[in-house]
Design a protein around this motif. Structure first.
Motif, PDB file in Angstrom:
ATOM      1  N   ARG A  23      -0.131  42.820  28.187  1.00  0.00           N
ATOM      2  CA  ARG A  23       0.330  42.755  26.783  1.00  0.00           C
ATOM      3  C   ARG A  23       0.125  44.093  26.066  1.00  0.00           C
ATOM      4  NH1 ARG A  23       1.471  37.733  24.449  1.00  0.00           N
ATOM      5  NH2 ARG A  23       1.253  36.044  25.952  1.00  0.00           N
ATOM      6  N   ALA A  24      -0.886  44.847  26.518  1.00  0.00           N
ATOM      7  CA  ALA A  24      -1.167  46.133  25.854  1.00  0.00           C
ATOM      8  C   ALA A  24      -0.081  47.175  26.123  1.00  0.00           C
ATOM      9  CB  ALA A  24      -2.527  46.661  26.321  1.00  0.00           C
ATOM     10  N   CYS A  25       0.642  47.008  27.231  1.00  0.00           N
ATOM     11  CA  CYS A  25       1.656  48.009  27.593  1.00  0.00           C
ATOM     12  C   CYS A  25       2.890  47.850  26.705  1.00  0.00           C
ATOM     13  CB  CYS A  25       2.032  47.863  29.072  1.00  0.00           C
ATOM     14  SG  CYS A  25       3.314  49.024  29.560  1.00  0.00           S
ATOM     15  N   VAL A  26       3.291  48.960  26.055  1.00  0.00           N
ATOM     16  CA  VAL A  26       4.448  48.896  25.150  1.00  0.00           C
ATOM     17  C   VAL A  26       5.656  49.656  25.724  1.00  0.00           C
ATOM     18  CG1 VAL A  26       3.072  48.553  23.053  1.00  0.00           C
ATOM     19  CG2 VAL A  26       3.546  50.890  23.839  1.00  0.00           C
ATOM     20  N   HIS A  27       5.645  49.865  27.009  1.00  0.00           N
ATOM     21  CA  HIS A  27       6.740  50.510  27.776  1.00  0.00           C
ATOM     22  C   HIS A  27       7.068  51.925  27.302  1.00  0.00           C
ATOM     23  CE1 HIS A  27       8.156  46.210  28.312  1.00  0.00           C
ATOM     24  NE2 HIS A  27       7.839  46.160  27.041  1.00  0.00           N
ATOM     25  N   CYS A  28       6.179  52.591  26.619  1.00  0.00           N
ATOM     26  CA  CYS A  28       6.550  53.882  26.031  1.00  0.00           C
ATOM     27  C   CYS A  28       6.857  54.951  27.079  1.00  0.00           C
ATOM     28  CB  CYS A  28       5.449  54.363  25.086  1.00  0.00           C
ATOM     29  SG  CYS A  28       3.907  54.718  25.954  1.00  0.00           S
ATOM     30  N   GLY A  29       6.223  54.848  28.241  1.00  0.00           N
ATOM     31  CA  GLY A  29       6.513  55.805  29.321  1.00  0.00           C
ATOM     32  C   GLY A  29       5.738  57.108  29.231  1.00  0.00           C
ATOM     33  N   PHE A  30       4.806  57.234  28.281  1.00  0.00           N
ATOM     34  CA  PHE A  30       4.008  58.468  28.207  1.00  0.00           C
ATOM     35  C   PHE A  30       3.309  58.726  29.551  1.00  0.00           C
ATOM     36  CE2 PHE A  30       3.056  58.879  23.361  1.00  0.00           C
ATOM     37  CZ  PHE A  30       4.428  58.923  23.122  1.00  0.00           C
ATOM     38  N   CYS A  31       2.922  57.627  30.217  1.00  0.00           N
ATOM     39  CA  CYS A  31       2.173  57.745  31.475  1.00  0.00           C
ATOM     40  C   CYS A  31       3.013  58.376  32.583  1.00  0.00           C
ATOM     41  CB  CYS A  31       1.685  56.367  31.908  1.00  0.00           C
ATOM     42  SG  CYS A  31       3.010  55.133  31.942  1.00  0.00           S
ATOM     43  N   THR A  32       4.316  58.185  32.545  1.00  0.00           N
ATOM     44  CA  THR A  32       5.146  58.684  33.645  1.00  0.00           C
ATOM     45  C   THR A  32       5.113  60.212  33.710  1.00  0.00           C
ATOM     46  OG1 THR A  32       7.085  58.636  32.234  1.00  0.00           O
ATOM     47  CG2 THR A  32       6.744  56.716  33.616  1.00  0.00           C
ATOM     48  N   PRO A  48       3.621  54.716  36.901  1.00  0.00           N
ATOM     49  CA  PRO A  48       2.735  53.637  36.428  1.00  0.00           C
ATOM     50  C   PRO A  48       3.497  52.513  35.752  1.00  0.00           C
ATOM     51  CG  PRO A  48       2.198  55.777  35.392  1.00  0.00           C
ATOM     52  CD  PRO A  48       3.293  56.026  36.363  1.00  0.00           C
ATOM     53  N   ARG A  49       4.481  52.882  34.913  1.00  0.00           N
ATOM     54  CA  ARG A  49       5.220  51.831  34.210  1.00  0.00           C
ATOM     55  C   ARG A  49       5.972  50.945  35.200  1.00  0.00           C
ATOM     56  NH1 ARG A  49       9.355  53.795  29.668  1.00  0.00           N
ATOM     57  NH2 ARG A  49      10.299  54.726  31.514  1.00  0.00           N
ATOM     58  N   GLY A  50       6.570  51.570  36.198  1.00  0.00           N
ATOM     59  CA  GLY A  50       7.292  50.804  37.223  1.00  0.00           C
ATOM     60  C   GLY A  50       6.349  49.901  37.998  1.00  0.00           C
ATOM     61  N   ARG A  51       5.182  50.435  38.347  1.00  0.00           N
ATOM     62  CA  ARG A  51       4.223  49.623  39.125  1.00  0.00           C
ATOM     63  C   ARG A  51       3.686  48.461  38.280  1.00  0.00           C
ATOM     64  NH1 ARG A  51       2.316  55.214  41.241  1.00  0.00           N
ATOM     65  NH2 ARG A  51       3.390  55.294  43.239  1.00  0.00           N
ATOM     66  N   ILE A  52       3.543  48.713  36.977  1.00  0.00           N
ATOM     67  CA  ILE A  52       3.091  47.619  36.092  1.00  0.00           C
ATOM     68  C   ILE A  52       4.140  46.490  36.109  1.00  0.00           C
ATOM     69  CG2 ILE A  52       2.664  46.984  33.670  1.00  0.00           C
ATOM     70  CD1 ILE A  52       1.323  49.778  33.366  1.00  0.00           C
ATOM     71  N   TYR A  53       5.423  46.854  36.070  1.00  0.00           N
ATOM     72  CA  TYR A  53       6.492  45.842  36.140  1.00  0.00           C
ATOM     73  C   TYR A  53       6.415  45.062  37.448  1.00  0.00           C
ATOM     74  CZ  TYR A  53       9.278  47.134  32.044  1.00  0.00           C
ATOM     75  OH  TYR A  53       9.722  47.342  30.780  1.00  0.00           O
ATOM     76  N   CYS A  85      -2.319  57.207  28.432  1.00  0.00           N
ATOM     77  CA  CYS A  85      -1.756  56.022  27.765  1.00  0.00           C
ATOM     78  C   CYS A  85      -2.298  55.860  26.338  1.00  0.00           C
ATOM     79  CB  CYS A  85      -2.075  54.776  28.588  1.00  0.00           C
ATOM     80  SG  CYS A  85      -1.541  53.261  27.759  1.00  0.00           S
ATOM     81  N   PRO A  86      -1.403  55.851  25.336  1.00  0.00           N
ATOM     82  CA  PRO A  86      -1.888  55.705  23.955  1.00  0.00           C
ATOM     83  C   PRO A  86      -2.347  54.287  23.631  1.00  0.00           C
ATOM     84  CG  PRO A  86       0.510  55.872  23.993  1.00  0.00           C
ATOM     85  CD  PRO A  86       0.053  56.034  25.412  1.00  0.00           C
ATOM     86  N   SER A  87      -1.980  53.310  24.467  1.00  0.00           N
ATOM     87  CA  SER A  87      -2.351  51.916  24.190  1.00  0.00           C
ATOM     88  C   SER A  87      -3.586  51.467  24.950  1.00  0.00           C
ATOM     89  CB  SER A  87      -1.190  50.979  24.553  1.00  0.00           C
ATOM     90  OG  SER A  87      -0.032  51.382  23.901  1.00  0.00           O
ATOM     91  N   GLY A  88      -4.199  52.362  25.706  1.00  0.00           N
ATOM     92  CA  GLY A  88      -5.427  52.017  26.429  1.00  0.00           C
ATOM     93  C   GLY A  88      -5.208  51.005  27.551  1.00  0.00           C
ATOM     94  N   VAL A  89      -4.032  51.039  28.180  1.00  0.00           N
ATOM     95  CA  VAL A  89      -3.762  50.105  29.282  1.00  0.00           C
ATOM     96  C   VAL A  89      -4.671  50.438  30.467  1.00  0.00           C
ATOM     97  CG1 VAL A  89      -2.021  49.366  30.984  1.00  0.00           C
ATOM     98  CG2 VAL A  89      -1.384  49.679  28.589  1.00  0.00           C
ATOM     99  N   GLN A  90      -5.399  49.424  30.929  1.00  0.00           N
ATOM    100  CA  GLN A  90      -6.319  49.657  32.058  1.00  0.00           C
ATOM    101  C   GLN A  90      -5.563  49.474  33.371  1.00  0.00           C
ATOM    102  OE1 GLN A  90      -9.509  46.939  30.625  1.00  0.00           O
ATOM    103  NE2 GLN A  90     -10.794  48.708  31.079  1.00  0.00           N
TER     104      GLN A  90
HETATM  105  S1  SF4 Z   1       1.729  54.936  28.557  1.00  0.00           S
HETATM  106 FE1  SF4 Z   1       0.590  52.993  28.506  1.00  0.00          FE
HETATM  107  S2  SF4 Z   1       1.783  51.705  27.105  1.00  0.00           S
HETATM  108 FE2  SF4 Z   1       3.112  53.414  27.676  1.00  0.00          FE
HETATM  109  S3  SF4 Z   1       4.282  52.644  29.468  1.00  0.00           S
HETATM  110 FE3  SF4 Z   1       2.489  53.701  30.268  1.00  0.00          FE
HETATM  111  S4  SF4 Z   1       0.965  52.091  30.514  1.00  0.00           S
HETATM  112 FE4  SF4 Z   1       2.527  51.250  29.173  1.00  0.00          FE
END
Ligand code: SF4
Ligand code: SF4
Length: 420
Positions: A23-32, A48-53, A85-90
């Motif tokens: 729920r913390a992930c907001v798909h912003c993609g900063f992590c990519t 990371p975003r793809g692996r989270i999906y 990650c700005p949302s602190g996704v673990q």
């Molecule tokens: S930076 Fe964090 S919130 Fe944004 S897509 Fe990556 S994991 Fe999700």
């Protein structure tokens, strides 16, 4: 991110946790932008975003295949994405859960299954590893290149200081480090001895990191229980801390408390072990090692060092600035290193399992490290050290050895002065 987790997942002990992470992930993609595998492979599913999906899809009960497993396997577990990650996704926690679930559901093809089993069976068992290392040293010329380059020459070590101080700590010797570079823990013992602390050796064993990250979590947890059982009597009788010189191991031991939180027999002990576990840099700062420094640095003492902080320390333990501060205090000049948050490609057994990606990352890292024309590269994890050294034209050492050498030189100078 909205989720529709299966009933089984919701009821699992980690069900709430994965829901919160997703729920913390907001798909912003900063992590990519900081993900080494995405940068090299250019596939969203290797980000990371793809692996989270992919993990979310698995947790929602959708079928998973070997392709999904491969995208997760290719993750270096560097956790640079967590830092960005700005949302602190673990992400690291989610990946551990996702990999474990998929490991339970799928059977790997025979060849990779055997290869992974062999890597685990050798690297996490010091006796087997030692025997093979000795054989490897004799026959190194006929070994495959990826293995040959991982075998450093035999090193002569100084003596371990006699443990005669009332204050004492113990060291996690690690499974491969004592055979590959035995000088690291001896240097640590010498430095702590100068601070009036005896460093006690414990039996060589694996902290469980290798098995844990290769999907053998039950075996890893048993290794962790053995470590806790070994350390516990010492901690009850006055040993102040568990000192770690390999940041990869440190990250996991600091997590024992979390991993055993639901284990009635081990929860308290594991939490205490994690509480008392410190990277050697944390100990030296806490013990004010700079008090041992001469008031003016000795002449000709500056040595240009390129520092590679391992991902396990930077992103895993969120530790930054300590080693830089210690080396600078001891008169070393740190050269600028571009992209210093990026993985060197070692990543535990990754360099053996996925050599092509690993070697590309090493090449990039060595170029960045050498840009400032250092005399030595320093790091804080045995895996990174061996991986980088295998292709580096300049020496790669653990930073604690640089500090120990400098303290020894200072001692020699003051002894000479006393004799005059
Ligand atoms: S930076 Fe964090 S919130 Fe944004 S897509 Fe990556 S994991 Fe999700
Ligand atoms: S841990 Fe590293 S390799 Fe894995 S997704 Fe995050 S940034 Fe990419």
């Amino acid at each position: 991110m909205k989720t529709a987790l299966t009933e089984v997942v919701q009821q699992a002990t980690w069900g709430k946790e994965v829901e919160q992470i997703l729920r913390a992930c907001v798909h912003c993609g900063f992590c990519t932008a900081v993900c080494p595998t995405y940068q090299l492979l250019g596939n969203e599913l290797d980000s990371p975003r793809g692996r989270i999906y992919l993990i979310k899809s698995c947790l929602e009960g959708n079928p998973v295949g070997l392709e999904t497993q491969r995208h997760l396997d290719l993750c270096l577990t560097c956790r640079a994405c967590e830092t960005a990650c700005p949302s602190g996704v673990q992400y690291g926690r989610l990946l551990d859960i996702g990999r474990n679930l998929i490991e339970e559901q799928l059977t790997r093809p025979l060849k990779p299954r055997l290869w992974r089993w062999m890597v685990r069976a050798i690297l996490s068992h010091p006796r087997r590893f030692n025997t093979l290392l000795d054989i490897g040293r004799i026959f190194h010329l006929i070994l495959p290149k990826t293995l040959r380059e991982k075998i450093p020459p035999l090193i002569k070590t100084a003596d371990w200081p006699v443990p005669n101080h009332t204050r004492h700590m113990m060291v996690l010797e690690g499974c491969v480090q004592p055979s590959l570079v035995p000088t690291i823990n001896v240097a640590t013992a010498r430095v702590l001895d100068r601070l009036g602390i005896s460093l006690l050796r414990t039996s060589v064993g694996c902290c469980g990191a290798l098995n844990y990250h290769l999907g053998a979590q039950a075996e890893a947890l048993n290794q962790m229980r053995r470590m806790i059982d070994e350390w516990w009597p010492c901690l009850e009788t006055g040993t102040e801390a568990i000192v770690i010189t390999a940041s990869g191991c440190g990250t996991l031991v600091k997590d024992y408390g979390y991993l055993f939180r639901d284990d009635p027999q081990y929860a308290d002990k594991a939490a205490r072990v994690s509480e008392l576990t410190f990277d050697i840099s944390e100990i030296l700062i806490k013990e004010n090692i700079s008090a041992l420094l001469p008031s003016t640095p000795p002449p000709h003492s500056t040595k240009k060092v390129a520092l590679h902080i391992p991902c396990s320390l930077r992103h895993g333990q969120k530790q930054e600035g300590l080693i830089e501060s210690l080396l600078t205090q001891f008169g070393f000049e740190l050269t600028a290193v571009a992209d210093n948050f990026t993985c060197c490609g070692s990543a535990g057994a990754y360099s053996i399992l996925y050599p092509t990606i690993s070697q590309q990352l090493r090449e990039n890292k060595l170029t960045a490290l050498q840009a400032g024309e250092p005399q030595v590269i320093a790091t804080a994890n045995i895996g990174c050290q061996i991986h980088l050294q295998s292709q580096s034209p300049i020496p790669v050492r653990h930073w604690i050895e640089l500090i120990a050498d400098r303290l020894d030189n200072r001692l020699l100078v003051s002894q000479r002065k006393n004799r005059l």
